[in-house]
Structure formats: structure tokens, C-alpha cells
Scaffold this motif. Structure first.
Motif, mmCIF file in Angstrom:
data_model
loop_
_atom_site.group_PDB
_atom_site.id
_atom_site.type_symbol
_atom_site.label_atom_id
_atom_site.label_comp_id
_atom_site.label_asym_id
_atom_site.label_seq_id
_atom_site.Cartn_x
_atom_site.Cartn_y
_atom_site.Cartn_z
ATOM 1 N N SER A 255 9.489 19.589 -36.018
ATOM 2 C CA SER A 255 8.663 20.560 -36.512
ATOM 3 C C SER A 255 7.188 20.464 -35.565
ATOM 4 C CB SER A 255 8.215 21.246 -37.267
ATOM 5 O OG SER A 255 8.535 20.071 -38.888
ATOM 6 N N ASP A 256 6.959 19.101 -36.552
ATOM 7 C CA ASP A 256 5.113 18.498 -35.998
ATOM 8 C C ASP A 256 5.190 18.391 -34.467
ATOM 9 O OD1 ASP A 256 4.580 18.370 -38.622
ATOM 10 O OD2 ASP A 256 4.994 16.379 -38.794
ATOM 11 N N GLU A 258 6.357 20.522 -32.126
ATOM 12 C CA GLU A 258 6.428 22.224 -31.715
ATOM 13 C C GLU A 258 4.816 22.176 -32.253
ATOM 14 O OE1 GLU A 258 10.917 23.494 -31.533
ATOM 15 O OE2 GLU A 258 9.784 22.937 -33.497
ATOM 16 N N ALA A 259 4.830 22.121 -33.323
ATOM 17 C CA ALA A 259 3.353 22.251 -33.905
ATOM 18 C C ALA A 259 1.630 22.281 -32.968
ATOM 19 C CB ALA A 259 2.966 22.206 -35.271
ATOM 20 N N SER A 262 1.917 23.401 -28.976
ATOM 21 C CA SER A 262 1.538 24.651 -29.111
ATOM 22 C C SER A 262 -0.012 24.549 -28.861
ATOM 23 C CB SER A 262 2.333 26.126 -30.667
ATOM 24 O OG SER A 262 1.961 24.879 -31.874
ATOM 25 N N ARG A 263 -0.563 23.598 -29.535
ATOM 26 C CA ARG A 263 -1.846 23.669 -29.740
ATOM 27 C C ARG A 263 -2.779 23.525 -28.239
ATOM 28 N NH1 ARG A 263 -0.887 21.331 -34.884
ATOM 29 N NH2 ARG A 263 -1.722 19.511 -34.541
#
Length: 288
Positions: A255-256, A258-259, A262-263
């Protein structure tokens, strides 16, 4: 290259032009050696900042893995062989003698044994409170127990210790705590983690870089890395994710990532890091 002096100067003076160059070479035409039309220093900054954040979350994940690896080896060996197991030469594989080696092969310098590393590190850290306390209170054994020693040794040392344990059942007991049955695969993963940790904590570039150490395929779980992908960040990232999933309350690695991705939507994750299209759903990333 379009350069805004107010934006660029802090990076050129505080980070260094040579370091920043590693993030702009892909925009240089190989024939003319000139920047491609439309290249701006802002894009270079974006890649640099992405790489810096990628190192941070990679370091966080590897820190958690390192601590569990230390504890797993120390606890397993202490349970079976006592808290000073590292002082027993019989527990470790012996290197082939010079007679057993081919005369044509140039011998490499002998690697230090775990006991030699312990002697060196305890001497270096003798003023640390937990080492000083033990040395003041006890004469025998000469060194603190394994759980204290584990605080002295680097991840690189532990990754070297694991494959030298002569008892394969001990190695299996350790690797199974990370849901890996093949001890040779797990040994290669530890080596890859150690090299990646050194890269991260010495501020090495991850974006577009190729690693010199590749994690072995784990065929039982269908984790295979082919061609250039094996040396790209994706391969090590995948086995980090696999191991993180084996740790209770482990790092939020996937999840880190993916985040972070996305940034920075303009980063070419496929060519620069080896991540394929739809990577969150490939084996090693989805729940097995």
C-alpha cells in the motif's frame, strides 16, 4: 534543458550536480548528446524526489525484516544450542581446504567467522550500556548471550550467518517463519535484502538502477523473474512483499508503494523499476 535558477540552485548546491545527473541522463539523445526537446529541470527534481521517497519506504520495510531475521536466527539457535551457540564451531559449515580447491582458481580472502565478528563488534561496542553491564557483571562466558549479540551485528553479518549453519533443520525452522521452505532461496533473499539495505542507507539510486545481487526464484510459490526484470528493483520488491506478508503486523509495503506511485504518475515504473502492467495482481503481490 529548461532550468529555473531559483528552483535548480538549491538542488545543485545542496544535493550536487553529479548526483542530479543520474536523474536526467534518460533525456539525453545518445547520438547528439543533447537534451531532448521539452526537458526541464523540474522533471529531474520530480524523479529525484520520487527516488528519495522510495528509499525511505524501502528502508522502513527492510528495517522490520532485519529485526525479525535477527530475532528468528537468535531465538531458534538459542533454543536448540543455548544462548552462546555462536561460540560453537561445530554448528557452522567449514570452508573447503586449499587441497580441495582447484589449483586454477584464485583463492579469495577468507571470510571472517561469526565468532570473529562477535569478538570485533563487542570490542567496538564495549561502551554500550548493555555490553558494558555484561562485561562488568560476568567473567564467563566471555561474551554476552545471543539476544544481546544480535544488537551488535549488521544485517549483512546475519545474512552471511544463515547459510553457514550446518544443520539444515535449523535453517528450515528459521526460513519457515517467513513462509519459505527452500533454505537456499531464503539465503539468496537475505543476501538481496542486505545489498538493498546498504544501497538505501548509503543513498544509492534505485530508479533506473540494476542490482548486482538477484533473489532466487521460488518455484513453489511461482515467483520467477526473467531477463532484465531479475536485476530491476521489482524482483527484490516482490520478495520484500512476500516476506512482509509473513510478518504479523508487518510493514504496509504494497500500500505504501501504491500510494507513492499515485503521487508520481509520470514516473515510468515499467522501464525504470521493472514493474509490469497490473503488478498489484501478479503472484507475490496478491494474497496467496
Amino acid at each position: 534543458m529548461v532550468v529555473d535558477a531559483g528552483t535548480a540552485l538549491p538542488y545543485l548546491t545542496q544535493v550536487g550536480g553529479y548526483r542530479m545527473k543520474g536523474y536526467w541522463y534518460q533525456w539525453i539523445d545518445p547520438q547528439s548528446r543533447r537534451f531532448q526537446q521539452g526537458t526541464s529541470f523540474d522533471k529531474v527534481i520530480e524523479r529525484y524526489e520520487f527516488d528519495r521517497e522510495l528509499r525511505r519506504i524501502t528502508g522502513d520495510a527492510l528495517e522490520r525484516i532485519e529485526l525479525m531475521v535477527r530475532a528468528s536466527i537468535s531465538n531458534t539457535m538459542s533454543k536448540h544450542e543455548g544462548p552462546h551457540w555462536f561460540m560453537k564451531d561445530s554448528l557452522f559449515k567449514t570452508s573447503p581446504s586449499s587441497v580441495e580447491r582447484s589449483a586454477k582458481v584464485k583463492q579469495r580472502p577468507r571470510k571472517r567467522t561469526l565468532y570473529e565478528l562477535v569478538i570485533e563488534e563487542v570490542s567496538r561496542m564495549r561502551h554500550k550500556p548493555f555490553i558494558a553491564h555484561y562485561l562488568k557483571q560476568y567473567n564467563e562466558p566471555a561474551f554476552p548471550p545471543s539476544w544481546a549479540i544480535s544488537e551488535c551485528l549488521s544485517f549483512g553479518a546475519w545474512s552471511t550467518v544463515y547459510p553457514t549453519l550446518s544443520n539444515v533443520e535449523y535453517r528450515k525452522e528459521i526460513s519457515r517463519q517467513f513462509k519459505v521452505e527452500d533454505t537456499e532461496v531464503f539465503a539468496s533473499w537475505l543476501h538481496a535484502f542486505s545489498v538493498m539495505r546498504n544501497t538505501v542507507f548509503h543513498h544509492g539510486r534505485l530508479l533506473g538502477a540494476q542490482t548486482s545481487v538477484t533473489p532466487r526464484d521460488y518455484h513453489k510459490r511461482h515467483l520467477q523473474f526473467k531477463g532484465t526484470q531479475a536485476r530491476a528493483f521489482f524482483a527484490t520488491a516482490t520478495v520484500i512483499n512476500y516476506v512482509c506478508n509473513s510478518i504479523r503486523r508487518g510493514p504496509r509495503w504494497k500500500s505504501d508503494l501504491e500510494a507513492l506511485f499515485s503521487r508520481y504518475p509520470t514516473i515510468p515504473y515499467d522501464s525504470a523499476l521493472g514493474f509490469p502492467e497490473g503488478w498489484p495482481n501478479v503472484l507475490g503481490w496478491r494474497t496467496l
